[in-house]
Scaffold this motif. Structure first.
Motif, mmCIF file in Angstrom:
data_model
loop_
_atom_site.group_PDB
_atom_site.id
_atom_site.type_symbol
_atom_site.label_atom_id
_atom_site.label_comp_id
_atom_site.label_asym_id
_atom_site.label_seq_id
_atom_site.Cartn_x
_atom_site.Cartn_y
_atom_site.Cartn_z
ATOM 1 N N THR A 167 69.915 -38.494 75.049
ATOM 2 C CA THR A 167 70.283 -37.513 76.355
ATOM 3 C C THR A 167 71.738 -38.261 76.534
ATOM 4 O O THR A 167 72.014 -39.299 76.202
ATOM 5 C CB THR A 167 69.558 -37.414 77.497
ATOM 6 O OG1 THR A 167 69.525 -38.606 78.231
ATOM 7 C CG2 THR A 167 68.292 -36.872 77.074
ATOM 8 N N ARG A 168 72.480 -37.411 77.458
ATOM 9 C CA ARG A 168 73.674 -37.946 77.922
ATOM 10 C C ARG A 168 73.386 -39.237 78.702
ATOM 11 O O ARG A 168 72.563 -39.178 79.379
ATOM 12 C CB ARG A 168 74.598 -36.941 78.427
ATOM 13 C CG ARG A 168 75.021 -35.675 77.550
ATOM 14 C CD ARG A 168 75.720 -34.987 78.421
ATOM 15 N NE ARG A 168 76.574 -33.887 77.659
ATOM 16 C CZ ARG A 168 77.508 -33.875 76.653
ATOM 17 N NH1 ARG A 168 78.332 -34.957 76.722
ATOM 18 N NH2 ARG A 168 77.982 -32.827 76.094
ATOM 19 N N THR A 169 74.307 -40.068 78.918
ATOM 20 C CA THR A 169 74.348 -41.147 79.847
ATOM 21 C C THR A 169 74.058 -40.660 81.297
ATOM 22 O O THR A 169 74.914 -39.901 81.629
ATOM 23 C CB THR A 169 75.266 -42.136 79.575
ATOM 24 O OG1 THR A 169 75.713 -42.445 78.186
ATOM 25 C CG2 THR A 169 75.175 -43.302 80.646
ATOM 26 N N LEU A 170 72.833 -41.123 81.806
ATOM 27 C CA LEU A 170 72.428 -40.552 83.134
ATOM 28 C C LEU A 170 73.178 -41.771 84.225
ATOM 29 O O LEU A 170 73.322 -43.068 83.970
ATOM 30 C CB LEU A 170 71.261 -40.786 83.418
ATOM 31 C CG LEU A 170 70.421 -39.787 82.393
ATOM 32 C CD1 LEU A 170 68.610 -40.007 82.465
ATOM 33 C CD2 LEU A 170 70.761 -38.420 82.280
ATOM 34 N N SER A 171 73.743 -41.025 85.080
ATOM 35 C CA SER A 171 74.495 -41.906 86.305
ATOM 36 C C SER A 171 73.264 -42.786 87.136
ATOM 37 O O SER A 171 72.111 -42.253 86.901
ATOM 38 C CB SER A 171 75.077 -41.186 87.324
ATOM 39 O OG SER A 171 74.397 -40.323 87.782
ATOM 40 N N PRO A 172 73.114 -43.957 87.547
ATOM 41 C CA PRO A 172 72.270 -44.747 88.277
ATOM 42 C C PRO A 172 71.383 -43.628 89.389
ATOM 43 O O PRO A 172 70.560 -43.651 89.352
ATOM 44 C CB PRO A 172 72.825 -45.836 88.867
ATOM 45 C CG PRO A 172 73.955 -46.042 87.769
ATOM 46 C CD PRO A 172 74.437 -44.537 87.473
ATOM 47 N N MET A 222 62.432 -36.498 81.280
ATOM 48 C CA MET A 222 62.619 -35.445 82.363
ATOM 49 C C MET A 222 63.760 -34.465 82.055
ATOM 50 O O MET A 222 63.677 -33.311 82.560
ATOM 51 C CB MET A 222 62.552 -36.085 83.733
ATOM 52 C CG MET A 222 62.751 -35.319 84.921
ATOM 53 S SD MET A 222 61.136 -34.167 85.040
ATOM 54 C CE MET A 222 60.273 -35.235 85.730
ATOM 55 N N VAL A 223 64.822 -35.320 81.701
ATOM 56 C CA VAL A 223 66.023 -34.314 81.259
ATOM 57 C C VAL A 223 65.871 -33.228 80.228
ATOM 58 O O VAL A 223 66.217 -32.178 80.685
ATOM 59 C CB VAL A 223 67.236 -35.297 81.181
ATOM 60 C CG1 VAL A 223 68.396 -34.381 80.549
ATOM 61 C CG2 VAL A 223 67.993 -36.088 82.250
ATOM 62 N N LEU A 224 65.115 -33.646 79.241
ATOM 63 C CA LEU A 224 64.860 -32.886 78.396
ATOM 64 C C LEU A 224 63.974 -31.669 78.672
ATOM 65 O O LEU A 224 64.175 -30.589 78.208
ATOM 66 C CB LEU A 224 64.405 -33.451 77.031
ATOM 67 C CG LEU A 224 64.933 -34.548 76.121
ATOM 68 C CD1 LEU A 224 64.231 -35.257 75.132
ATOM 69 C CD2 LEU A 224 66.266 -33.743 75.793
ATOM 70 N N ARG A 235 63.973 -33.239 68.034
ATOM 71 C CA ARG A 235 64.926 -34.154 67.527
ATOM 72 C C ARG A 235 65.418 -35.400 68.231
ATOM 73 O O ARG A 235 65.901 -36.328 67.607
ATOM 74 C CB ARG A 235 65.827 -33.193 66.869
ATOM 75 C CG ARG A 235 67.120 -33.592 66.212
ATOM 76 C CD ARG A 235 68.141 -32.691 65.877
ATOM 77 N NE ARG A 235 68.751 -31.877 66.922
ATOM 78 C CZ ARG A 235 69.584 -32.390 67.913
ATOM 79 N NH1 ARG A 235 70.097 -33.614 67.521
ATOM 80 N NH2 ARG A 235 70.233 -31.867 68.776
ATOM 81 N N ARG A 236 65.590 -35.048 69.374
ATOM 82 C CA ARG A 236 66.209 -36.047 70.376
ATOM 83 C C ARG A 236 65.229 -37.153 70.550
ATOM 84 O O ARG A 236 65.572 -38.311 71.179
ATOM 85 C CB ARG A 236 66.530 -35.501 71.837
ATOM 86 C CG ARG A 236 67.758 -34.396 71.450
ATOM 87 C CD ARG A 236 67.940 -33.496 72.832
ATOM 88 N NE ARG A 236 68.988 -32.629 72.469
ATOM 89 C CZ ARG A 236 70.341 -33.108 72.449
ATOM 90 N NH1 ARG A 236 70.878 -34.241 73.040
ATOM 91 N NH2 ARG A 236 71.389 -32.132 72.422
ATOM 92 N N ILE A 237 63.848 -37.112 70.300
ATOM 93 C CA ILE A 237 62.989 -38.192 70.638
ATOM 94 C C ILE A 237 62.875 -39.216 69.293
ATOM 95 O O ILE A 237 62.405 -38.580 68.217
ATOM 96 C CB ILE A 237 61.413 -37.773 71.042
ATOM 97 C CG1 ILE A 237 61.707 -36.850 72.410
ATOM 98 C CG2 ILE A 237 60.662 -38.602 71.253
ATOM 99 C CD1 ILE A 237 60.441 -35.910 72.662
ATOM 100 N N PRO A 238 63.045 -40.391 69.407
ATOM 101 C CA PRO A 238 63.039 -41.066 68.095
ATOM 102 C C PRO A 238 61.602 -41.290 67.761
ATOM 103 O O PRO A 238 60.734 -41.159 68.455
ATOM 104 C CB PRO A 238 63.431 -42.651 68.895
ATOM 105 C CG PRO A 238 63.242 -42.466 70.202
ATOM 106 C CD PRO A 238 63.336 -40.884 70.552
#
Length: 243
Positions: free
Chosen positions: A165-170, A192-194, A238-241
């Protein structure tokens, strides 16, 4: 030593009558919403439909908010039951992922109960605020739990934590990790973002259809929805390794 048998005391006649009357009021309110829409709901109108005074109805529901909370909770629970039933009763078919079946169960319930769906997701009722961490929140989490299993089944926590996912802010990561669980261990923030993103897409398509904005698709709405859900699932996975 004999085991002590615990039995629930039977309801008194007064309690049984109150339960029956409460059920009748709730069902009358649901009929009123189905006929006139959520915005027209009032205790006076419900009481009138049952041939009782609004003062008598106050013995069961002290105000409109109390009745609305019950109606929303019932709607969420009924929706979650419909989705769970769709997932649990469909024969195993590798060609149709269970997430797609769950999404179609959600869509089918919404189409069959458009006014209740509008009660949940339409224009908020004036001056109504759901109780914090109350029954409506718990009922909504039941729905979340069903889609979570259908979406992430078979993946480990380590895989979900490494989702692309995109880098999440702290602050955002901390907020996501602090969200109350839905009965299962908390999801890693990337997962959770996904899930939130996927839910927004799924729910948005159903909203458009229930509110009449996709009628130009004619009889092909179900097919287009299934295609969209397949694509959504493919993108999430696809986004999950891999392990």
């Amino acid at each position: 030593m004999l085991a002590v048998e615990h039995r629930t005391a039977p309801l008194t006649l007064r309690q049984r009558r109150r339960a029956v009357a409460t059920q009748e009021i709730v069902e009358a309110a649901e009929r009123h919403i189905a006929e006139h829409g959520p915005a027209a709901l009032s205790l006076r109108a419900v009481a009138r439909s049952l041939g009782m005074s609004v003062q008598a109805l106050y013995h069961y529901f002290p105000n409109r908010d109390a009745l609305v909370t019950v109606l929303i909770t019932r709607a969420y629970d009924d929706m979650a039951d419909a989705v769970r039933t769709a997932v649990d009763t469909v024969p195993d078919d590798p060609a149709v992922p269970r997430f797609v079946i769950a999404a179609e169960g959600y869509r089918s319930w919404a189409i069959a109960h458009p006014e209740l769906f509008r009660l949940l997701y339409g224009t908020p009722l004036r001056d109504y605020a759901a109780p914090s961490e109350g029954p409506t929140t718990r009922a909504m989490r039941r729905m979340s739990a069903v889609f979570r299993r259908a979406l992430f089944d078979g993946f480990t926590e380590a895989q979900l934590a490494a989702a692309d996912t995109r880098t999440l802010s702290p602050p955002l990561r901390a907020h996501l990790e602090a969200l109350p669980p839905d009965g299962a261990p908390a999801l890693p923030a990337p997962a959770m973002v996904l899930m939130l993103s996927g839910w927004g897409h799924l729910h948005g398509l159903v909203v458009l259809e229930v509110f009449g904005h996709t009628s130009f698709m004619g009889d092909h709405q179900a097919e287009i929805f299934r295609m969209a859900m397949r694509d959504l699932l493919t993108d999430v996975h696809r986004r999950i390794p891999a392990r």
